[in-house]
Each structure stands twice: as structure tokens, then as C-alpha cells.
Design a protein around this motif. Structure first.
Motif, PDB file in Angstrom:
ATOM      1  N   LEU A 115      10.284   3.389  -2.151  1.00  0.00           N
ATOM      2  CA  LEU A 115       9.325   3.860  -1.153  1.00  0.00           C
ATOM      3  C   LEU A 115       9.754   3.460   0.256  1.00  0.00           C
ATOM      4  N   SER A 116      10.280   2.252   0.407  1.00  0.00           N
ATOM      5  CA  SER A 116      10.763   1.818   1.724  1.00  0.00           C
ATOM      6  C   SER A 116      11.960   2.643   2.167  1.00  0.00           C
ATOM      7  N   ALA A 117      12.874   2.928   1.225  1.00  0.00           N
ATOM      8  CA  ALA A 117      14.035   3.763   1.553  1.00  0.00           C
ATOM      9  C   ALA A 117      13.587   5.167   1.955  1.00  0.00           C
ATOM     10  N   ALA A 118      12.556   5.681   1.284  1.00  0.00           N
ATOM     11  CA  ALA A 118      12.041   7.008   1.629  1.00  0.00           C
ATOM     12  C   ALA A 118      11.426   7.005   3.026  1.00  0.00           C
ATOM     13  N   GLU A 119      10.688   5.947   3.355  1.00  0.00           N
ATOM     14  CA  GLU A 119      10.131   5.839   4.711  1.00  0.00           C
ATOM     15  C   GLU A 119      11.235   5.841   5.755  1.00  0.00           C
ATOM     16  N   ASN A 120      12.258   5.056   5.523  1.00  0.00           N
ATOM     17  CA  ASN A 120      13.362   4.978   6.493  1.00  0.00           C
ATOM     18  C   ASN A 120      14.075   6.315   6.628  1.00  0.00           C
ATOM     19  N   ALA A 121      14.251   7.005   5.496  1.00  0.00           N
ATOM     20  CA  ALA A 121      14.901   8.319   5.544  1.00  0.00           C
ATOM     21  C   ALA A 121      14.041   9.314   6.323  1.00  0.00           C
ATOM     22  N   ALA A 122      12.719   9.236   6.143  1.00  0.00           N
ATOM     23  CA  ALA A 122      11.813  10.144   6.859  1.00  0.00           C
ATOM     24  C   ALA A 122      11.861   9.884   8.370  1.00  0.00           C
ATOM     25  N   LYS A 123      11.966   8.626   8.741  1.00  0.00           N
ATOM     26  CA  LYS A 123      12.013   8.293  10.169  1.00  0.00           C
ATOM     27  C   LYS A 123      13.252   8.859  10.849  1.00  0.00           C
ATOM     28  N   ARG A 124      14.299   9.058  10.080  1.00  0.00           N
ATOM     29  CA  ARG A 124      15.538   9.605  10.660  1.00  0.00           C
ATOM     30  C   ARG A 124      15.490  11.121  10.816  1.00  0.00           C
ATOM     31  N   GLU A 125      14.497  11.773  10.236  1.00  0.00           N
ATOM     32  CA  GLU A 125      14.362  13.223  10.355  1.00  0.00           C
ATOM     33  C   GLU A 125      13.670  13.590  11.675  1.00  0.00           C
ATOM     34  N   PRO A 126      14.043  14.706  12.290  1.00  0.00           N
ATOM     35  CA  PRO A 126      13.384  15.125  13.547  1.00  0.00           C
ATOM     36  C   PRO A 126      11.872  15.277  13.400  1.00  0.00           C
ATOM     37  N   SER A 127      11.435  15.732  12.222  1.00  0.00           N
ATOM     38  CA  SER A 127      10.001  15.941  11.988  1.00  0.00           C
ATOM     39  C   SER A 127       9.281  14.654  11.619  1.00  0.00           C
ATOM     40  N   GLY A 128      10.045  13.600  11.317  1.00  0.00           N
ATOM     41  CA  GLY A 128       9.436  12.348  10.898  1.00  0.00           C
ATOM     42  C   GLY A 128       8.996  12.348   9.451  1.00  0.00           C
ATOM     43  N   GLU A 167      -1.868  -0.685   2.533  1.00  0.00           N
ATOM     44  CA  GLU A 167      -1.574  -0.520   3.955  1.00  0.00           C
ATOM     45  C   GLU A 167      -0.683   0.687   4.206  1.00  0.00           C
ATOM     46  N   LYS A 168       0.231   0.963   3.280  1.00  0.00           N
ATOM     47  CA  LYS A 168       1.167   2.076   3.453  1.00  0.00           C
ATOM     48  C   LYS A 168       0.536   3.425   3.149  1.00  0.00           C
ATOM     49  N   TYR A 169      -0.524   3.427   2.341  1.00  0.00           N
ATOM     50  CA  TYR A 169      -1.078   4.684   1.850  1.00  0.00           C
ATOM     51  C   TYR A 169      -1.522   5.616   2.971  1.00  0.00           C
ATOM     52  N   THR A 170      -1.967   5.039   4.081  1.00  0.00           N
ATOM     53  CA  THR A 170      -2.542   5.866   5.141  1.00  0.00           C
ATOM     54  C   THR A 170      -1.543   6.853   5.739  1.00  0.00           C
ATOM     55  N   HIS A 171      -0.257   6.520   5.715  1.00  0.00           N
ATOM     56  CA  HIS A 171       0.699   7.416   6.373  1.00  0.00           C
ATOM     57  C   HIS A 171       1.784   7.945   5.441  1.00  0.00           C
ATOM     58  N   TYR A 172       1.720   7.643   4.147  1.00  0.00           N
ATOM     59  CA  TYR A 172       2.733   8.170   3.237  1.00  0.00           C
ATOM     60  C   TYR A 172       2.781   9.702   3.284  1.00  0.00           C
ATOM     61  N   GLY A 173       1.615  10.331   3.264  1.00  0.00           N
ATOM     62  CA  GLY A 173       1.576  11.797   3.244  1.00  0.00           C
ATOM     63  C   GLY A 173       2.270  12.405   4.445  1.00  0.00           C
ATOM     64  N   SER A 174       2.099  11.798   5.602  1.00  0.00           N
ATOM     65  CA  SER A 174       2.731  12.336   6.815  1.00  0.00           C
ATOM     66  C   SER A 174       4.240  12.126   6.815  1.00  0.00           C
ATOM     67  N   ARG A 175       4.738  11.269   5.923  1.00  0.00           N
ATOM     68  CA  ARG A 175       6.174  11.031   5.799  1.00  0.00           C
ATOM     69  C   ARG A 175       6.813  11.895   4.705  1.00  0.00           C
ATOM     70  N   GLY A 176       6.011  12.693   4.028  1.00  0.00           N
ATOM     71  CA  GLY A 176       6.558  13.488   2.931  1.00  0.00           C
ATOM     72  C   GLY A 176       6.692  12.701   1.650  1.00  0.00           C
ATOM     73  N   ILE A 177       5.950  11.599   1.549  1.00  0.00           N
ATOM     74  CA  ILE A 177       5.937  10.773   0.337  1.00  0.00           C
ATOM     75  C   ILE A 177       4.571  10.961  -0.322  1.00  0.00           C
ATOM     76  N   ILE A 178       4.559  11.455  -1.544  1.00  0.00           N
ATOM     77  CA  ILE A 178       3.307  11.816  -2.207  1.00  0.00           C
ATOM     78  C   ILE A 178       3.051  10.843  -3.353  1.00  0.00           C
ATOM     79  N   PRO A 179       2.249   9.798  -3.126  1.00  0.00           N
ATOM     80  CA  PRO A 179       1.971   8.850  -4.205  1.00  0.00           C
ATOM     81  C   PRO A 179       0.764   9.283  -5.040  1.00  0.00           C
TER      82      PRO A 179
END
Length: 572
Positions: free
Chosen positions: A392-405, A429-441
Motif C-alpha cells: 500500500l505504501s509503494a502504491a501511494e508513492n507510485a501514485a504521487k509520481r503520476e501527474p494526476s496524483g 488514517e490512510k483510508y480517507t485518501h486511498y480512493g483519490s490515489r487509485g487504491i481501492i481497499p
């Protein structure tokens, strides 16, 4: 004076409604009469004596003869009537068998526009804006009881499910969403059957990896891999987070009976983890150091480049023997899963098995990682929680590197039995913004109490409130939790009539009343196969869970993958 009242029962579930039997009987009578009238007309068409409507009453009055043509027409009409009645009975009986006592509440809950964000048309437009191909329909939830419409979450939603044991969570939530995942997928479970049911489809989509330290799915060892938790350590903060996962997975975040021992124990684990990473060692070395409370190896590794961290180790070893024993016992227990040789081999090189890299995994097109562990003390749950968090942390970091976030293709994380084998301390704490990162838990728990045991009352409340789609699937639940759900579902209004007679005069009074749509007892006795769905911006809806083998789209997808796999095996 005589007074007669008609009152509502306690809720929409237990409120009596008029039977449809009289309407069905009336329909049969009308159908039979219409059929009888049509016999003379049909006979006239067949014999060629008439091309229009023949009034049977006039034909009989005029002495028209009854011929074999009339008999054939009567047989045909009779057969058609019997066939129609039979089909109606089949439909009624099938719906009756599939009907739940709770279904009476469905029309008074969310339907149509009330749940539009979860319906196919709205999701199709939303996913089109996200660039997701139309064959990916969304996160499967179920079908509405009222209207029988497919209900799905979007690929921007975060989902939490609370359902007791044996509530068909695997068949109706876990497996369908593994089969239909649009991209890379992570799934945790204590049941290896989900691998057997989904492997063919996921293997056709991309590379499949299996992390199964307790060998629950030994038949699929060819897909197994190993993972080094220390491989991506770059700072002591990384070790702090890893230590927090190990301790939370072992003790829970709300179980600090002694803050000194828990805090000092976590710090000690963190410093030992960092020393092992500096020395390029593997995780079992940490447990080996912890078995000897006076081992100076970690401090010696750290003292030259990280003297302040070496001081932390020295301080933990310099306290009184009794205190030191408590701190080290706390730390050893958090890493006790490494006592098993069968578990240790999954966190260091295994001959013939690839190393799993979370950073590579999250950038793949449609790879799959299955994680299995038993429940309870001594299980590999802390290790699964650590690997899940790493992904999940790696996915967050990968999303941050995308232009769309956000990730270009959503990554789905299905955390089945999260309260037992996937205790990630900062998940709420992470759940609030996972969806906006393209991570669907999709976090699946058995009860509210289980969530509070893992994250504390505040943490579980944050997780539940941060979920844009919340599902209650029945089973064991506290009265307070069910009462909260009942209030969220709301009330319905109905008209109450009372009739009184005085001095031979009859008076009818009407009034508007309101009752709970579903009260606590209705939710506590929710039938298997029924769920209540709460989604942001929608009214709560009563939903029928659909096992994956009854979903035509999923069975077609599975069959196509099996066929392609057989074709590949045949070399054709």
C-alpha cells in the motif's frame, strides 16, 4: 361506543401487508373468461367462416353448431391458460423461496435515484472519465432487493464490510472482486479456496505471486515467492513504521497495558531492524539478537554512523534486569512468528523462488499477490500485515509520481479477515485518501468489537466513517452498533385508521405516524444473503448478495480464461 383500531407493527419488516393472493385469483378468473370468449373467434378463423370477433353468446343463441374446430380451439386456449398459470406460479414460488423477512423494508429504503451513484449508468460515466475500459464495471456489492439492480462501488470508493462468520463473504464479496479487478490486486485470507476459484482468471491477466508462510495453499507452491522486509529500509523512520506493524499485529493498538514497556519495546525492535538493514542481514537476525538481552552486536553496528541509535540500544540494555526482561519479552513476542523455520524461509532467499518487490508489483499492469495465514497466536499475521502495508505504501508513492496524483489503473486491496491477519495500525488514517490515489481497499471484519480491538474505538470509528461504502452483512453485532445502523436507515411514515361507533354513528379517524424501517431486532436477525449498504450521498439500501457462480458476467469471464488456458496447454 365501540372503537376498532388498525396499528402498525414495530418496523417495516414486521408490519403486516395485504396478501397478493386475491389479486392472483382475480387474474386467473379474468384469464379463464377471456380464454373462453376467444374460443369461438379462433374457431371461426380456422374454419374460414369469420375473420373478425365472434360473440359466443350470439353464436349460441343463433344455434351455431359446436364442431371439432371449436374443440381444437378450446384445447389450444386451455393449454395456453395452463401454461401462463404455471409460469406465474413458478415465478411466485421462486421469489417466495428467495424472499427474506427483511425484504418488506426494501421499498422504504434506497431505490432508484436514491442510490444512483452505485448504479451501472452512473458508474459507467464516472469510470469513462477516469479512463477505465467499460468491461470493468466497479466493485461488486450485490443486487438491490427492490428492483433487482446490480449495486457496485466505483473505483474511487473505499469499502468496509462487517459480517459475521459464515455469511458468504468469500463467495459474494471476495471472489467476485478478485475475478473482476481491473488491474493489480492484493488479497489476504485464511481460506485458500479463493486461490483455487480465481487463479486461472488472474494468471491470464498477469503474474501471480503467493505469500503463504504457513502453507495453507501448499498445492500452489509453484507460485510462491519470498520477501525481505528490510530491503527497502532507507531510514530509521521506516523501521519505526515496521516495528509498529509487528507490535500492533501482535498486541493491537488499544492494548497498551503498560505504556513504558510497549513504547520501549517498539523502539528496541526499530533499532534492531535498522541495524540488520545496515549490515544487509535478514529479519531472523533480529529475533536472534533479542534472545540474548546483553548481545552488543546491534549497538556495535550502529555506533560508528548512528551513535544516537546505538545509545537507544545501550539504554534498553542498561536498565534493571527485571525491567530489561519485560522490554525484551515484549519485543520477542512481537517477532515470535520467526520462531518457526517454515516462516523464516519466506523472509530470506529461497532456492528457485523469486523475491517479491512491492515497488515493481504496484507498477505492473494486472499482477496478483495472494497472502494467506492462519489466525491466532503464533500465526504469520504480523508478517502479512507488514507486507500488505509495504504494498500500500509503494502504491501511494507510485501514485504521487503520476501527474494526476493517482494510479493510472486502480489497485485493489481485498483485506479479508483484516482483524485477524492484517492488522495495519495506520490503516484508518490512510483510508480517507486511498480512493483519490487509485487504491481501492475492501476491509472485511466480523464485528465492530473486532475492529475496536485492533485499532481502538477511535481508530475503528475513523475507519468506518472514512469508508465511502459501508456494508453490514449480519451476524453477531452489539446492540449499540445495531442501534446506530437502525437510526441511519431511518423511519417511514404510514397512515393509521381508527373507527368508532357512537349512538349508531360511525366515525373514521386517520393520522400520520412514523416507525423505524428496520429496528435492532430486524438487523440482528438479518437473513443470510441480505446486506444493508450505506454509501456517501445515498440512502441506505437492502441488498441481496450474489455468489460469484450466479453472476453471469463472472462465470463467462472464468469460462473464457479456462478455455484459453486449455488452448495454451494444447499448444494450439
Amino acid at each position: 361506543m365501540t372503537t376498532v383500531e388498525w396499528r402498525s407493527e414495530v418496523s417495516a419488516v414486521t408490519r403486516r401487508t395485504d396478501s397478493i393472493t386475491p389479486l392472483l385469483a382475480l387474474g386467473v378468473i379474468v384469464l379463464v373468461l377471456a380464454g373462453a370468449v376467444s374460443v369461438w373467434t379462433i374457431a371461426g378463423w380456422w374454419s374460414g367462416s369469420s375473420s373478425g370477433f365472434v360473440n359466443p353468446a350470439e353464436a349460441i343463441r343463433d344455434g351455431a353448431p359446436w364442431t371439432t374446430t371449436h374443440t381444437a380451439a378450446a384445447v389450444l386456449v386451455g393449454a395456453a391458460i395452463v401454461a401462463v398459470i404455471a409460469m406465474v406460479l413458478v415465478v411466485v414460488l421462486r421469489r417466495g423461496r428467495d424472499r427474506s423477512p427483511a425484504d418488506g423494508a426494501a421499498p422504504k429504503m434506497g431505490t432508484g435515484r436514491d442510490i444512483a451513484p452505485l448504479l451501472p449508468g452512473t458508474l459507467r460515466k464516472r469510470h469513462n472519465r477516469m479512463g477505465i475500459p467499460p468491461q470493468f464495471l466497479g466493485v461488486t456489492v450485490g443486487h438491490t432487493v427492490a428492483g433487482r439492480l446490480p449495486l457496485r462501488a466505483s473505483y474511487e470508493d473505499t469499502v468496509s464490510v462487517i459480517a459475521g462468520p459464515r455469511r458468504n463473504k468469500s463467495a459474494s464479496i471476495v471472489i467476485p472482486n478478485i475475478l473482476a479487478a481491473p488491474g493489480t490486486l492484493l488479497a489476504t485470507s485464511v481460506k485458500p479456496d479463493i486461490l483455487a476459484e480465481t487463479l486461472t482468471v488472474r494468471a491470464a491477466a498477469g503474474t501471480v505471486r503467493l505469500f503463504d508462510p504457513q502453507r495453507l495453499a501448499g498445492a500452489y507452491d509453484d507460485y510462491s515467492c519470498w520477501w525481505n522486509p528490510l530491503a527497502r529500509i532507507t531510514s530509521v523512520e521506516d523501521c519505526d513504521k515496521l516495528a509498529a506493524v509487528f507490535t500492533a499485529a501482535t498486541y493491537g493498538t488499544g492494548a497498551d497495558d503498560d505504556a513504558f514497556f510497549s513504547s520501549t519495546g517498539r523502539t528496541l525492535i526499530s533499532r534492531y531492524l535498522f541495524a540488520a538493514s545496515v549490515e544487509k542481514l535478514y529479519l531472523p537476525a533480529v529475533l536472534q539478537w533479542l534472545t540474548d538481552e546483553t548481545d552488543s552486536t546491534p549497538a556495535r553496528i550502529l555506533e560508528e554512523s548512528y551513535p544516537h541509535l546505538a545509545d537507544d540500544v545501550d539504554a534498553a540494555q542498561a536498565v534493571t534486569q527485571r525491567t530489561r526482561s519485560g522490554v525484551f519479552a515484549y519485543a520477542r513476542e512481537a517477532l515470535s512468528f520467526l520462531a518457526s523455520e517454515s516462516v523464516r524461509c519466506w523472509v530470506q532467499p529461497r532456492e528457485g523462488r523469486p523475491e517479491f518487490d512491492p515497488e515493481e508489483f504496484v507498477t505492473a499492469r494486472a499482477d496478483t499477490l495472494y497472502l494467506f495465514s492462519e489466525e491466532g497466536p503464533g500465526s504469520a499475521g504480523p508478517l502479512l500485515a507488514a507486507l500488505t502495508r509495504a504494498v500500500l505504501s509503494a502504491a501511494e508513492n507510485a501514485a504521487k509520481r503520476e501527474p494526476s496524483g493517482r494510479l493510472p489503473v486502480p489497485l485493489m486491496a481485498i483485506l479479508d479477515e483484516a482483524g485477524n491477519i492484517c492488522r495495519i495500525p495506520d490503516l484508518p488514517e490512510k483510508y480517507t485518501h486511498y480512493g483519490s490515489r487509485g487504491i481501492i481497499p475492501i476491509t472485511i471484519l466480523q464485528t465492530q468489537e473486532q475492529g475496536e480491538q485492533v485499532w481502538g474505538q477511535t481508530g475503528f470509528g475513523q475507519l468506518w466513517a472514512s469508508s465511502t461504502v459501508r456494508v453490514f452483512g449480519g451476524g453477531n453485532a452489539s446492540n449499540s452498533f445495531l442501534r446506530d445502523l437502525s437510526e441511519l436507515i431511518g423511519d417511514y411514515e404510514y397512515t393509521e385508521r381508527s373507527t368508532s361507533t357512537h349512538d349508531g354513528k360511525r366515525t373514521v379517524n386517520t393520522s400520520r405516524r412514523s416507525e423505524r424501517i428496520m429496528d435492532v431486532s430486524d438487523l440482528a436477525s438479518l437473513t443470510l444473503g441480505r446486506m444493508v449498504v450505506f454509501a456517501s450521498g445515498c440512502r441506505p439500501a437492502l441488498v441481496r448478495s450474489i455468489p460469484w457462480w450466479k453472476d453471469k458476467a463472472l462465470t463467462k469471464l472464468n469460462a473464457a480464461a479456462i478455455s484459453a488456458n486449455r488452448t495454451g496447454d494444447d499448444g494450439t
